[in-house]
Design an enzyme around this catalytic site. Sequence first.
Site, mmCIF file in Angstrom:
data_model
loop_
_atom_site.group_PDB
_atom_site.id
_atom_site.type_symbol
_atom_site.label_atom_id
_atom_site.label_comp_id
_atom_site.label_asym_id
_atom_site.label_seq_id
_atom_site.Cartn_x
_atom_site.Cartn_y
_atom_site.Cartn_z
ATOM 1 N N GLY A 1 100.728 74.983 58.666
ATOM 2 C CA GLY A 1 101.825 74.606 59.747
ATOM 3 C C GLY A 1 101.912 73.260 60.051
ATOM 4 C CB VAL A 2 104.284 71.317 61.757
ATOM 5 C CG1 VAL A 2 104.727 70.047 62.323
ATOM 6 C CG2 VAL A 2 105.165 72.125 60.832
ATOM 7 N N GLY A 3 101.413 69.801 62.428
ATOM 8 C CA GLY A 3 100.553 69.167 63.630
ATOM 9 C C GLY A 3 99.210 68.718 63.246
ATOM 10 C CB ILE B 1 95.280 71.895 64.125
ATOM 11 C CG1 ILE B 1 94.544 71.544 65.621
ATOM 12 C CG2 ILE B 1 94.213 72.883 63.424
ATOM 13 C CD1 ILE B 1 94.352 72.652 66.426
ATOM 14 C CD GLU C 1 107.324 77.172 58.429
ATOM 15 O OE1 GLU C 1 108.308 77.908 58.437
ATOM 16 O OE2 GLU C 1 106.274 77.149 59.426
ATOM 17 C CG ASN D 1 105.982 74.080 70.632
ATOM 18 O OD1 ASN D 1 106.592 73.250 71.382
ATOM 19 N ND2 ASN D 1 104.659 73.721 70.219
ATOM 20 N N GLY E 1 107.529 79.774 61.884
ATOM 21 C CA GLY E 1 107.800 80.378 60.473
ATOM 22 C C GLY E 1 106.333 81.139 59.953
#
Length: 496
Positions: free
Chosen positions: A261-263, A265, A287, A377, A381
């Site tokens: 994912g994004v971020g 972490i 993604e 948020n 996905g």
Amino acid sequence: MIYAKLTAAEAAAMIQNDETVALSGFTPNGVAKAVFRELSKRALHEHAEGRPFKVGIITGASTGQSVEGDMAAANAIKFRTPFSTNKDFREHVNAGEIDFEDMHLGHVAERLRRGFYGEIDWAIIEVSGFMQAGSTCRGYLTSAGGVVPTIVRMAKHVILELNTFHSPQSRLLHDVYEPARCPHRLPILINQVTDRIGKEFVEIDGHKIVGVVECCIPEEARSFKPVDEVTSRMGNFVADFLVSDLKRGLLPKEFLPVQSGVGVISNAVLEALGHHPGIPNFSVYTEVVQDAVIKHMKNGKIIDASCSSLTVTNETLMDIYSNMDFFYRHVVIRPSEISNSPEVIRRLGVIAMNTAMECDIYGHENSSHVCGSQLMNGIGGSCDYERNGYLSIFTMPSTTKDGRISTIVPMCSHVDSTEHDVDVIVTEQGVADLRGKGPQRRAIEIIENCAHPDYRPLLREYLRKAGCGHEPHCLPSALAFHEAYLTKGDMRLASF
């Protein structure tokens, strides 16, 4: 066919109250920005004159301040889907002022084709170039795929934003493909991460294009906090866990593609995988590609990457453009329904790694709503991958707000991924492997390995009080952690 040159203000003036606008992009990258910067100004003017002005906004994923942030602040959004990470937008949603559908990113294009969102009045597409081909225009996309093939086909009108910030060579990264409508759909023939099945361009009916807006606007890229001790521990726990699975034969010796994912972490996890000597060189089917992927691709640890967006800093994006001879062989940008396709994710055996806000003692996960009500948020996905991946991992710190919030709770206040889709939970405290375990064993695994020591006695007490049953709960006490935080400001003050 010659397309009119428009200013951003002229293009914004064409969009009317109550219309629906669909945009290119996936995250802030690849999003058409120039017209919306003028559209929010127009909305403020219309409201000052006493006239209504709101539009629907549909994109591939989140956008940036120019779109949902400024438009939300201007009270100019009637409907929005599928995802957002913008603070201004979030505040207006939680105030009940915007109708927001939090939706799986891989589903958006299909829902558009089925007509679930009604008619699309405008598609605004960011391109690095375009070319006439008879009555068709070939649009060359920039740093993201999103839902562009679908929205340009369905929209009544199309505006091109020719953004010269991007290299015309960005086209070399794209593989544009739209599945046929059911029941005429064929298998998506991706057997390797960088297999290409489409075209370098998106085809647009030239008669729909009302004009071209020229601009030079950098991406509204987000920079993330550097890896710290807590996120580093989580990343190392994930890497060690995967190495253990390799040694046990639970993962093939060649390893498998990963999704992240994004971020901060997610970056920490990729950094740990990139540096761990026990992790073989690997590919990424995801993604969103972040800076860490590009870094480890350059040093050879990451072989290839497929994504729907290069959500990288502008400096990294320029590096990619400057070294296109290398990157176009190793990076593919796809439409989101392909990057997030359950068929492809399952075929490739993707290891799904995402972040959560909270998990309960049985493995249900919440990644979108604070205390069950307030949007943070959205799901993005994550569920496209977690429900279809070879292995499903969620990471999060064990506490937040200086220890006042435990991310391990008796019962999630909102559920995005059920216990059936969660294999592994990782915090800086440790790893809970939930595979092959019933609810009671899962609860012990999560409490003893992932919960913060301050909260383990409370969680043990809750499990004892819940009594018997396949997945026991004491309903009057199930949300006691959340109640304690809302009324006393600290989950440690919960009582059962």
